[in-house]
Design an enzyme around this catalytic site. Structure first.
Site, short mmCIF file in Angstrom:
data_model
loop_
_atom_site.label_atom_id
_atom_site.label_comp_id
_atom_site.label_asym_id
_atom_site.label_seq_id
_atom_site.Cartn_x
_atom_site.Cartn_y
_atom_site.Cartn_z
N VAL A 46 0.87 -1.17 0.00
CA VAL A 46 0.00 0.00 0.00
C VAL A 46 0.91 1.22 0.00
CG1 VAL A 46 -1.82 1.25 1.22
CG2 VAL A 46 -1.76 -1.26 1.31
N GLU A 105 4.52 -7.97 2.72
CA GLU A 105 4.89 -8.89 3.78
C GLU A 105 4.53 -8.33 5.15
OE1 GLU A 105 8.24 -9.13 0.61
OE2 GLU A 105 6.78 -7.66 1.33
#
Length: 133
Positions: free
Chosen positions: A43, A55
């Site tokens: 994001v 992750e």
């Protein structure tokens, strides 16, 4: 659920990435020991330092949902070769995953590279380093 299914979860998460600046979509999927899968995508933010990788999004979502029992992780991004996690993600993985946790890195064509968390970050800084005598 097989490894191909974990790849599929990571690919689906990758499609949800918010990447208006780089266009570089990444998806991650964590299989918990109970079989549940938690996903994350990258994001981005106009203030680049506030961007969050796939992750870390997956790990933080896992923690927010009350889980800590990682069995395996898959990460997928587009590229000629599988892409490895950044340094910040490697440190977060080392915090919340056993050192032997399997991490399979994929490109979107399905090529893979299998590593462990300790392969990604040998000699990781850990909570043991913060123990005072």
């Amino acid at each position: 659920m097989g490894r191909d299914e974990l790849f599929n979860h990571a690919m689906a998460a990758r499609e949800r990435a918010y990447v208006p600046y780089s266009g570089f979509r990444v998806g991650a999927a964590i299989r918990l020991k109970n079989g549940q899968v938690i996903t994350g995508c990258n994001v981005e933010n106009a203030s680049y330092g506030l961007t969050n990788c796939a992750e870390r999004t997956a790990i933080f979502s896992m923690i927010a949902q009350g889980f800590r029992d990682v069995q395996e992780i898959a990460v997928v991004a587009e590229g000629e070769h599988p892409v490895t996690p950044c340094g910040a993600c490697r440190q977060v993985l080392a915090e919340f995953c056993p050192a032997a946790t399997r991490v399979t890195l994929y490109n979107t064509a399905g090529q893979s590279l299998v590593m462990s968390v300790s392969d990604l970050l040998p000699f990781a800084f850990s909570k043991e380093a913060l123990q005072s005598e």
